[in-house]
Motif scaffolding. Sequence first.
Motif, short mmCIF file in Angstrom:
data_model
loop_
_atom_site.label_atom_id
_atom_site.label_comp_id
_atom_site.label_asym_id
_atom_site.label_seq_id
_atom_site.Cartn_x
_atom_site.Cartn_y
_atom_site.Cartn_z
N PRO A 164 -6.54 9.29 4.55
CA PRO A 164 -5.68 9.43 3.38
C PRO A 164 -6.34 8.85 2.14
O PRO A 164 -7.24 7.99 2.23
CB PRO A 164 -4.41 8.66 3.77
N ALA A 165 -5.89 9.29 0.98
CA ALA A 165 -6.55 8.91 -0.28
C ALA A 165 -6.57 7.41 -0.48
O ALA A 165 -7.55 6.86 -0.99
CB ALA A 165 -5.85 9.61 -1.45
N TRP A 166 -5.50 6.72 -0.08
CA TRP A 166 -5.48 5.27 -0.33
C TRP A 166 -6.55 4.54 0.47
O TRP A 166 -7.11 3.55 -0.01
CB TRP A 166 -4.09 4.68 -0.04
N ARG A 168 -9.42 5.67 1.07
CA ARG A 168 -10.71 5.98 0.43
C ARG A 168 -10.79 5.37 -0.97
O ARG A 168 -11.72 5.67 -1.71
CB ARG A 168 -10.89 7.50 0.33
N GLU A 170 -8.98 6.03 -3.44
CA GLU A 170 -8.76 7.08 -4.43
C GLU A 170 -7.30 7.15 -4.87
O GLU A 170 -6.93 8.00 -5.69
CB GLU A 170 -9.20 8.43 -3.85
N ALA A 171 -6.47 6.28 -4.32
CA ALA A 171 -5.06 6.19 -4.69
C ALA A 171 -4.58 4.79 -4.38
O ALA A 171 -5.26 4.03 -3.66
CB ALA A 171 -4.23 7.22 -3.93
N ALA A 172 -3.43 4.42 -4.92
CA ALA A 172 -2.88 3.10 -4.67
C ALA A 172 -2.51 2.95 -3.20
O ALA A 172 -2.13 3.91 -2.52
CB ALA A 172 -1.64 2.88 -5.54
#
Length: 311
Positions: A164-166, A168, A170-172
């Motif tokens: 998931p982006a978090w 990586r 790349e997100a909160a």
Amino acid sequence: MTVDVLPGLVAKARGAAHAEPACAHPDTVLADRQDGTVVRHADTVAKAHAPGTDPGELARRLAVAADPALAGILLAPLRRAPVDLHGRVVSFWPYGTPVDPENPDAAPWETAATLLARLHRAPAPDGLPPMRGPAKVARAIARLRAVGPHPAATPVLRAWVALPAWARAEAAMPATTTLCHGDLHLGQLVRHPAATGPWHLIDVDDLGVGDPTWDLARPAAWYACGLLPPEEWTRFLTAYRYAGGPAVPAHGDPWPALDVAARALTVQTAALAIAKSAAEERPLDEVEQAVIDACDRMSGAPPELAHDFAK
């Protein structure tokens, strides 16, 4: 590192240890890596943190380690304020005896888990930066990509994209107010003030507010990859639960909670393994290949099966 950082760091360690211009104590380089250089003089340790370290954020992390409320959990620095050395941020610490890497049977898994649980249950102070675990995975992937084409990179990058982006950076991160170490492994424990003293957690570079599962992720990943015996993983997990750690349920299957972080730490370990082997112009060893193989398996596995991704 530049050629003048190490001599300057030694001088700062000597100055922090005592006022005498010379003494019989030797100077010892404890670590000299991309992420930090550490030297010891007498009972004082000086650490030059990684280039680009934010002095303000490090000062806030040092203040947390110095907080009396966390005494007995985090090793307290000798000074709350870092100093500058040729553009590198330097902090000062008392020397503690590390875990003996030659005696794995004596590894203090229960102690590490209990300290983590206590840390996770402590109130996080206002203004503390986010825990930097996901950012370290992203840096590991950047190091892997800098190597250029490599036959082992594909499964690692595939597993990276599946996170998931978090995870990586790349997100909160998921909303939480939990105080986290950010980079837990047995090298982050020392006995202080002597070899028979109590264990403390060290290295606050990644300390911050975040998802507490990250602090369990490295031993979880090692277990999932077959690198940590099941009995040692059980000792660690049981002690964490017994101490009231909030990262996993008190009973039942812990893997739905640990899945993302364990996968992320596997990706980080595999990416660094490839980057280091390429830099040293050597083939991957058996352990490194096992982690890469785990990335290959887990990138095609269904969710919440981190404990099966090495099988």
